[in-house]
Design a protein around this motif. Structure first.
Motif, mmCIF file in Angstrom:
data_model
loop_
_atom_site.group_PDB
_atom_site.id
_atom_site.type_symbol
_atom_site.label_atom_id
_atom_site.label_comp_id
_atom_site.label_asym_id
_atom_site.label_seq_id
_atom_site.Cartn_x
_atom_site.Cartn_y
_atom_site.Cartn_z
ATOM 1 N N LEU A 106 74.550 -39.968 2.817
ATOM 2 C CA LEU A 106 75.122 -38.637 3.033
ATOM 3 C C LEU A 106 74.276 -37.528 2.426
ATOM 4 C CD1 LEU A 106 78.899 -39.425 2.418
ATOM 5 C CD2 LEU A 106 77.840 -38.791 4.596
ATOM 6 N N GLY A 107 73.185 -37.900 1.755
ATOM 7 C CA GLY A 107 72.290 -36.892 1.206
ATOM 8 C C GLY A 107 72.429 -36.626 -0.277
ATOM 9 N N PHE A 108 73.241 -37.401 -0.977
ATOM 10 C CA PHE A 108 73.373 -37.221 -2.422
ATOM 11 C C PHE A 108 72.221 -37.928 -3.129
ATOM 12 C CE2 PHE A 108 77.792 -36.716 -0.984
ATOM 13 C CZ PHE A 108 78.099 -35.508 -1.594
ATOM 14 N N THR A 109 71.733 -37.317 -4.202
ATOM 15 C CA THR A 109 70.610 -37.890 -4.946
ATOM 16 C C THR A 109 70.987 -38.320 -6.353
ATOM 17 O OG1 THR A 109 69.879 -35.748 -5.833
ATOM 18 C CG2 THR A 109 69.036 -36.397 -3.663
ATOM 19 N N MET A 110 72.152 -37.900 -6.830
ATOM 20 C CA MET A 110 72.571 -38.204 -8.197
ATOM 21 C C MET A 110 74.066 -38.460 -8.230
ATOM 22 S SD MET A 110 71.942 -35.898 -11.659
ATOM 23 C CE MET A 110 70.153 -36.182 -11.643
ATOM 24 N N ASN A 111 74.470 -39.494 -8.982
ATOM 25 C CA ASN A 111 75.881 -39.825 -9.146
ATOM 26 C C ASN A 111 76.188 -39.867 -10.632
ATOM 27 O OD1 ASN A 111 78.512 -40.672 -8.858
ATOM 28 N ND2 ASN A 111 78.015 -42.724 -8.143
ATOM 29 N N PHE A 112 77.150 -39.066 -11.066
ATOM 30 C CA PHE A 112 77.500 -39.026 -12.482
ATOM 31 C C PHE A 112 78.424 -40.198 -12.817
ATOM 32 C CE2 PHE A 112 76.261 -34.704 -11.328
ATOM 33 C CZ PHE A 112 75.237 -34.510 -12.255
ATOM 34 N N ALA A 113 77.864 -41.379 -12.763
ATOM 35 C CA ALA A 113 78.534 -42.646 -12.974
ATOM 36 C C ALA A 113 77.423 -43.661 -13.256
ATOM 37 C CB ALA A 113 79.344 -43.046 -11.731
ATOM 38 N N PRO A 114 77.721 -44.817 -13.853
ATOM 39 C CA PRO A 114 79.037 -45.380 -14.142
ATOM 40 C C PRO A 114 79.567 -44.994 -15.525
ATOM 41 C CG PRO A 114 77.360 -46.985 -14.638
ATOM 42 C CD PRO A 114 76.635 -45.786 -14.085
ATOM 43 N N ASP A 115 80.834 -45.336 -15.746
ATOM 44 C CA ASP A 115 81.488 -45.118 -17.026
ATOM 45 C C ASP A 115 81.197 -46.306 -17.939
ATOM 46 O OD1 ASP A 115 83.579 -45.048 -19.109
ATOM 47 O OD2 ASP A 115 84.351 -43.367 -17.949
ATOM 48 N N ALA A 116 80.637 -46.032 -19.110
ATOM 49 C CA ALA A 116 80.315 -47.088 -20.075
ATOM 50 C C ALA A 116 81.176 -46.996 -21.323
ATOM 51 C CB ALA A 116 78.837 -47.007 -20.461
ATOM 52 N N ASP A 117 82.301 -46.282 -21.221
ATOM 53 C CA ASP A 117 83.195 -46.148 -22.370
ATOM 54 C C ASP A 117 83.924 -47.457 -22.646
ATOM 55 O OD1 ASP A 117 82.824 -43.326 -22.909
ATOM 56 O OD2 ASP A 117 83.900 -42.955 -21.037
ATOM 57 N N VAL A 118 84.064 -47.787 -23.922
ATOM 58 C CA VAL A 118 84.839 -48.950 -24.347
ATOM 59 C C VAL A 118 86.235 -48.451 -24.700
ATOM 60 C CG1 VAL A 118 85.033 -50.829 -26.025
ATOM 61 C CG2 VAL A 118 82.766 -50.072 -25.245
ATOM 62 N N THR A 119 87.239 -48.866 -23.941
ATOM 63 C CA THR A 119 88.586 -48.363 -24.172
ATOM 64 C C THR A 119 89.269 -49.081 -25.328
ATOM 65 O OG1 THR A 119 90.751 -47.929 -23.164
ATOM 66 C CG2 THR A 119 89.606 -49.937 -22.457
ATOM 67 N N ILE A 120 90.109 -48.339 -26.039
ATOM 68 C CA ILE A 120 90.891 -48.946 -27.119
ATOM 69 C C ILE A 120 92.269 -49.371 -26.633
ATOM 70 C CG2 ILE A 120 89.696 -47.793 -29.006
ATOM 71 C CD1 ILE A 120 91.997 -45.724 -29.030
ATOM 72 N N GLY A 121 92.542 -49.200 -25.339
ATOM 73 C CA GLY A 121 93.817 -49.655 -24.790
ATOM 74 C C GLY A 121 94.767 -48.517 -24.493
ATOM 75 N N PRO A 122 96.071 -48.751 -24.577
ATOM 76 C CA PRO A 122 97.056 -47.734 -24.191
ATOM 77 C C PRO A 122 96.940 -46.422 -24.961
ATOM 78 C CG PRO A 122 98.110 -49.881 -24.408
ATOM 79 C CD PRO A 122 96.711 -50.033 -24.927
ATOM 80 N N ALA A 123 96.350 -46.442 -26.146
ATOM 81 C CA ALA A 123 96.196 -45.210 -26.917
ATOM 82 C C ALA A 123 95.108 -44.306 -26.353
ATOM 83 C CB ALA A 123 95.882 -45.542 -28.379
ATOM 84 N N ASP A 124 94.339 -44.810 -25.410
ATOM 85 C CA ASP A 124 93.293 -44.045 -24.724
ATOM 86 C C ASP A 124 93.933 -43.384 -23.506
ATOM 87 O OD1 ASP A 124 91.214 -43.224 -23.035
ATOM 88 O OD2 ASP A 124 90.591 -45.272 -22.567
ATOM 89 N N PRO A 125 94.194 -42.069 -23.554
ATOM 90 C CA PRO A 125 94.972 -41.425 -22.491
ATOM 91 C C PRO A 125 94.161 -40.927 -21.303
ATOM 92 C CG PRO A 125 94.523 -39.832 -24.207
ATOM 93 C CD PRO A 125 93.865 -41.127 -24.641
ATOM 94 N N VAL A 126 92.836 -40.953 -21.389
ATOM 95 C CA VAL A 126 92.010 -40.311 -20.380
ATOM 96 C C VAL A 126 91.181 -41.313 -19.584
ATOM 97 C CG1 VAL A 126 90.182 -38.615 -19.980
ATOM 98 C CG2 VAL A 126 91.886 -38.230 -21.764
ATOM 99 N N ILE A 127 90.442 -42.169 -20.270
ATOM 100 C CA ILE A 127 89.538 -43.090 -19.581
ATOM 101 C C ILE A 127 90.330 -44.227 -18.942
ATOM 102 C CG2 ILE A 127 87.550 -44.607 -19.801
ATOM 103 C CD1 ILE A 127 86.972 -41.605 -20.107
ATOM 104 N N GLY A 128 91.157 -44.916 -19.696
ATOM 105 C CA GLY A 128 92.037 -45.938 -19.134
ATOM 106 C C GLY A 128 91.293 -46.939 -18.273
ATOM 107 N N ALA A 129 91.757 -47.071 -17.015
ATOM 108 C CA ALA A 129 91.178 -48.059 -16.096
ATOM 109 C C ALA A 129 89.807 -47.655 -15.576
ATOM 110 C CB ALA A 129 92.123 -48.293 -14.917
#
Length: 506
Positions: free
Chosen positions: A140-163
């Motif tokens: 589609l013409g994209f050259t950069m993807n702001f991914a992947p996510d390499a965050d290590v989650t601490i579980g349910p107390a992590d309200p943003v990254i999660g799955a």
């Protein structure tokens, strides 16, 4: 390059709406290094949609969906404007992790959550899936993807990254995050590993305010920094700096504007491009006037600055800061040189690959034309499905299924997959779907569609972690429920008293 050109080269702008001609004019005026396309920039066909359904579900625009021809024309117009300013390609970026974060919806293939890759824990599959996802973007013409996510989650107390996280085990996340960014590179897209110094172990949202990380440096090195350190050793080209105040590095100061945080990343051996998280997020806008957050980030050590609230003001602020001496021109030169080098390297790799002379190509490059995104999306979901409970293998339903929970799209997709497999809907085994934010459910079978934490308090004979709500994920689920396939995934996070690595029979 002139001062004006250097100031533009380190900026990636966002814009509202679909006036691509106006954006092309801004690119040329400010000599921008690139643009990022968000959801409202994506053209849709008549009657289509590019939005997620409620509860973080899948695309609901049907067959119409995104107008891919118009999107290709848009990225071409923007790329042409960028190319008119330089002899190397500019950046046309997008946020396309899969799961909850997917700016371009149907008819592009839907992908499950990042946690899927941790549950499958098959780096070869992860790399193929990432290559297929990013190949769609490249087409589609994209050259950069702001991914992947390499965050290590601490579980349910992590309200943003999660799955979005691949899991809570640093080694597991490291292995699969590396595979994911290598898949993007194989597809010809520049990836961005995110979010250093780690967003999965803080308990507030940097989109709204400034999260505080109170862990010691040694604790961060043993957990959050493991995926970044291993990918640095493997040659990752770009890492995203988040907006997190690390008390042990620079108390009260967001990492994106903290020289101590950039030094910590460089001390891990990273020599590539450091890109900021979006500069219009609440973690910064509550403390900086327009344009000054950009200068602060650049001064601290950032190379590429994305989504300042006002790109014209940001450009002017950079030029003014160099002229008045508050920002050293050598720092701007360093940042611009890194960004240019990354883009020229990408151009070289693409040209070499097209001519068949790329000796550094991944072994999967030759297979890129054979990768079918829908097939790879279902394959990674099938490898990730995790079951446990008093019954977790063989036929798990009988006499059809009665579906509850989830959202309307989830229920329709499960019903469609069941009927296609010859399973009646409306009677028989009760199947409850847990969507985002669902605490628990009671049924014969309870299925978590995103992070699996709600299964801990659910009452069911069989508990299933699916980690996705795509059509392919539901097809894979039906195969497991009918006994046609075995659930081979393992929990990549703790669920109640169940440890990481729990699987059927363990």
């Amino acid at each position: 390059m002139t001062m004006q050109e250097k100031a533009g080269q380190v900026l990636v702008a966002f814009f509202s709406g679909k006036d691509y001609s106006a954006q092309a004019a801004v690119i040329k005026k400010l000599h921008l290094g690139g643009v990022i396309m968000m959801g409202d920039n994506i053209p849709v066909a008549s009657g289509g949609s590019n939005s997620n359904s409620g509860d973080s579900g899948g695309a609901t625009g049907g067959a119409a969906g995104v107008d891919t021809a118009a999107l290709k024309a848009a990225t071409k117009k923007l790329s042409s404007a960028l190319a008119s300013e330089r002899s190397w390609p500019g950046i046309v970026g997008v946020d396309q992790e899969g799961g909850q974060v997917a700016r371009v919806q149907a008819p592009l293939t839907e992908w499950p959550t990042g946690m899927t890759y941790g549950a499958a824990n098959d780096p070869a599959l992860t790399e193929k899936a990432s290559q297929a996802l990013n190949q769609d973007l490249a087409d589609l013409g994209f050259t950069m993807n702001f991914a992947p996510d390499a965050d290590v989650t601490i579980g349910p107390a992590d309200p943003v990254i999660g799955a979005r996280s691949m899991g809570s085990d640093p080694s597991l996340v490291a292995t699969n995050a590396e595979a994911a960014w290598k898949g993007a590179v194989a597809a010809g897209v520049i990836p961005s590993l995110k979010h250093f110094p780690g967003h999965g172990s803080v308990t507030s949202d940097s989109h709204v305010g400034l999260p505080v990380q109170s862990a010691s440096v040694s604790a961060l090195e043993a957990r959050d920094w493991v995926p970044f350190k291993e990918s640095i050793s493997a040659g990752v080209p770009m890492i995203m700096m988040g907006h997190i105040a690390v008390t042990s590095l620079d108390p009260g100061v967001a990492s994106s504007v903290s020289s101590a945080s950039y030094k910590a990343l460089r001390d891990l051996g990273f020599e590539g491009v450091v890109v900021t998280d979006a500069l219009n997020m609440g973690a910064l806008t509550e403390s900086y006037s327009t344009g000054q957050e950009t200068v602060a980030a650049l001064k601290a050590g950032a190379d590429l600055l994305i989504m300042p609230s006002d790109v014209s003001a940001a450009h002017a602020a950079i030029v003014a800061a160099v002229k008045n001496g508050s920002l050293k021109e050598s720092r701007l030169d360093e940042a611009a040189a890194r960004v240019v080098a990354l883009q020229m390297m990408q151009q070289h790799k693409l040209e070499a690959a097209s001519s068949g002379d790329d000796a550094d190509s991944s072994s999967t490059d030759a297979e890129s034309s054979d990768l079918d995104p829908a097939t790879e999306s279902q394959a990674i979901s099938a490898a990730a499905i995790t079951t446990f409970g008093s019954k977790c293998s063989g036929p798990l339903v009988s006499g059809g299924i009665r579906i509850s929970g989830g959202n309307a799209t989830d229920r329709a997709r499960l019903a469609s997959a069941a009927e296609e497999a010859g399973l009646s809907v409306g009677n028989g085994t009760s199947v409850a779907l847990l969507g985002t934010g669902s605490a628990y459910a009671t049924a014969d079978v309870v299925v978590a569609l995103d992070a699996p934490y709600g299964l801990a308090n659910s009452q069911a004979t069989t508990k299933v972690a699916l980690y996705g709500r795509t059509e392919g994920a539901f097809d894979a689920l039906i195969d497991v429920l009918t006994g046609d396939a075995e659930a081979t995934g393992m929990l990549p996070v703790e669920v109640g008293d169940l440890p990481i690595g729990t699987s059927c029979g363990s």
